[in-house]
Design a protein around this motif. Structure first.
Motif, PDB file in Angstrom:
ATOM      1  N   GLY A 133       0.072   4.272   1.853  1.00 18.93           N
ATOM      2  CA  GLY A 133       0.088   4.930   3.161  1.00 18.93           C
ATOM      3  C   GLY A 133      -1.057   5.920   3.194  1.00 18.93           C
ATOM      4  N   VAL A 169       0.164   1.011  -6.756  1.00 22.46           N
ATOM      5  CA  VAL A 169       0.321  -0.043  -5.750  1.00 22.46           C
ATOM      6  C   VAL A 169       0.154  -1.420  -6.392  1.00 22.46           C
ATOM      7  CG1 VAL A 169      -0.752  -1.041  -3.682  1.00 22.46           C
ATOM      8  CG2 VAL A 169      -0.372   1.435  -3.819  1.00 22.46           C
ATOM      9  N   VAL A 185      -4.577   4.175   5.592  1.00 15.96           N
ATOM     10  CA  VAL A 185      -4.368   4.103   7.043  1.00 15.96           C
ATOM     11  C   VAL A 185      -5.392   4.978   7.756  1.00 15.96           C
ATOM     12  CG1 VAL A 185      -2.752   4.536   8.927  1.00 15.96           C
ATOM     13  CG2 VAL A 185      -1.920   3.603   6.755  1.00 15.96           C
ATOM     14  N   LEU A 239      -7.046  -0.157   5.987  1.00 19.19           N
ATOM     15  CA  LEU A 239      -5.960  -1.107   6.211  1.00 19.19           C
ATOM     16  C   LEU A 239      -6.260  -1.999   7.415  1.00 19.19           C
ATOM     17  CD1 LEU A 239      -3.158  -2.049   5.268  1.00 19.19           C
ATOM     18  CD2 LEU A 239      -2.167  -0.376   6.844  1.00 19.19           C
ATOM     19  N   GLU A 277       3.839  -6.475   5.632  1.00 21.58           N
ATOM     20  CA  GLU A 277       3.435  -5.220   4.997  1.00 21.58           C
ATOM     21  C   GLU A 277       4.592  -4.581   4.229  1.00 21.58           C
ATOM     22  OE1 GLU A 277       1.371  -2.490   7.640  1.00 21.58           O
ATOM     23  OE2 GLU A 277       1.045  -4.153   9.053  1.00 21.58           O
ATOM     24  N   TYR A 319       0.840  -1.197   0.000  1.00 22.64           N
ATOM     25  CA  TYR A 319       0.000   0.000   0.000  1.00 22.64           C
ATOM     26  C   TYR A 319       0.875   1.248   0.000  1.00 22.64           C
ATOM     27  CZ  TYR A 319       0.885  -0.163   5.092  1.00 22.64           C
ATOM     28  OH  TYR A 319       1.468  -0.216   6.336  1.00 22.64           O
ATOM     29  N   ALA A 379       4.874  -0.802   2.743  1.00 28.97           N
ATOM     30  CA  ALA A 379       4.218   0.503   2.644  1.00 28.97           C
ATOM     31  C   ALA A 379       5.083   1.478   1.857  1.00 28.97           C
ATOM     32  CB  ALA A 379       3.945   1.052   4.043  1.00 28.97           C
ATOM     33  N   GLY A 380       4.484   2.624   1.540  1.00 26.75           N
ATOM     34  CA  GLY A 380       5.246   3.722   0.954  1.00 26.75           C
ATOM     35  C   GLY A 380       5.329   3.739  -0.555  1.00 26.75           C
ATOM     36  N   LYS A 436      11.270   0.040  -4.708  1.00 26.41           N
ATOM     37  CA  LYS A 436      10.249  -0.622  -3.901  1.00 26.41           C
ATOM     38  C   LYS A 436       9.985  -2.053  -4.387  1.00 26.41           C
ATOM     39  CE  LYS A 436       8.927   1.858  -0.435  1.00 26.41           C
ATOM     40  NZ  LYS A 436       9.002   1.314   0.946  1.00 26.41           N
TER      41      LYS A 436
END
Length: 390
Positions: A40, A101, A44, A49, A65, A38, A67-68, A77
């Protein structure tokens, strides 16, 4: 109509509160340990989430997880996710978000079991033979990645933004789609998504393949539905039916149904990818700039389908002067884009002095000396389109 093979096994679970079914769906498709991917922020803050995690726990699914993930997703990533997935023995990818994502999760899914560099797939050095199953919880209707076998990643070294298309490996096994999750999207995100899905349809619609009445009418019908729903979703962001129609349009635009039997184009996406790779702009907004410029060029060199598009989608009266009909259709398209807050020039996009030489060079390095199918683009043609987009 051309011969075709169409393979689309995704289970779409659409409607209110459907995110509660995520854990059950992961289990149904034999996942035991998922990687939740995901960005973020909103997932959240909204509590989505936590709902997804609770659903996984209730179904007995372990998870890790990542994230970012940022818009215009990049390779670091992906490498991070591949390393994490191997270390944690992940067997299922679960992106929660939009196209960036999902595409990151797809690249990780084929990278984990591959002994080489995942980028091999994007430069054509290798073809994916297997991948982890992918399930999606969609929050941004735009890219259509929840129902497609496509993924796009930017490699930071050289700023190369490239895509792959492997439907038998990369189509998600399920997509959870709750239109209520899109209520909080900004006007910019909503409009960019609308433009992206329109562009996905047009890449398939602008084809020289004859005898594709079904594909043409499907493309035209979905585009008209988007044009009709767009003002409503922009002015009433919590209108469930408007959000639902736009959300489903994004899927239909890119899961392949609109292009079966057609030779597709995709030059406009390639032209835009260079812009978003170099200037890091929103993909949909970049397409809002490039597609009218490409249409203007196409109308000069292959007017027929552009005039048909003007008549059938933008209600331009028919005339023997196909050029005039086509240009009026392009004008109405640009007016529509402006009406939803999209730019239609590079200057409006915030790029005052685009490096046309660099854009042209990178485009042809990535796409070859000649790109496109509806009209063939050499370096002179692509330069003209970038100039038209100024």
């Amino acid at each position: 109509m051309n011969n075709f093979t169409f393979y689309s096994p995704t289970e779409f679970v659409f409607g209110k509160a459907t995110e509660a079914q995520t854990g059950t769906l992961v289990k149904k498709y034999h996942g035991t340990k998922a990687m939740i991917v995901y960005g973020g922020g909103s997932v959240v803050r909204s509590g989505l989430l936590d709902k997804v995690k609770q659903s996984l726990t209730a179904a007995g699914i372990d998870y890790v997880e990542l994230a970012g993930i940022q818009p215009n997703p990049t390779d670091p990533k992906v490498y991070e996710g591949i390393e994490l997935g191997r270390k944690e023995h992940v067997d299922f990818m679960l992106p929660v978000g939009g196209g960036s994502v999902i595409d990151t999760a797809k690249a990780i899914a084929i990278g984990i079991p591959y002994e080489g560099d995942f980028w091999d797939f994007f430069i054509g050095k290798s073809v994916p033979q297997t991948g982890l199953p992918i399930g999606v919880v969609l929050t941004i209707p735009a890219a259509g990645s929840e129902g497609s076998g496509n993924a796009v990643i930017t490699k930071l070294d050289g700023l190369r933004k490239l895509g792959i298309r492997t439907p038998e490996i990369l189509r998600p096994v399920f997509a959870v789609m709750n239109p209520e999750l899109t209520y909080t999207l900004s006007a910019w995100q909503t409009a960019s998504g609308i433009t992206d899905m329109m562009a996905h349809i047009m890449e398939r619609y602008f084809s020289n393949t004859q005898g594709v009445e079904i594909a043409d009418r499907m493309c035209e019908g979905v585009m008209k539905a988007i044009v009709n729903e767009a003002p409503r979703v922009m002015s009433e962001p919590d209108n469930y039916d408007a959000r639902a129609n736009i959300m489903w349009a994004g899927t239909v635009a890119h899961n392949g149904t609109c292009g079966v039997g057609c030779e597709e184009d995709w030059a406009s996406h390639g032209l835009e990818h260079e812009i978003s790779a170099i200037y890091d702009v929103t993909h949909g907004a970049g397409l809002a700039v490039i597609f009218p410029a490409w249409l203007t060029y196409a109308a000069k060199h292959n007017v027929g389908k552009v005039a048909q598009y003007a008549v059938r989608v933008w209600d331009v009266p028919e005339s023997d002067d196909l050029q005039a009909v086509a240009m009026e259709g392009i004008a109405r398209f640009k007016a529509f884009l402006h009406s939803i807050g999209m730019p239609v020039t590079l200057r409006e996009l915030g790029i005052e002095n685009p490096d046309i030489d660099l854009l042209v060079r990178k485009f042809h390095e990535d796409k070859g000396k000649v790109a496109g199918n509806y009209v063939h683009l050499d370096s002179q043609a692509s330069r003209e389109i970038y100039e038209l987009a100024r």
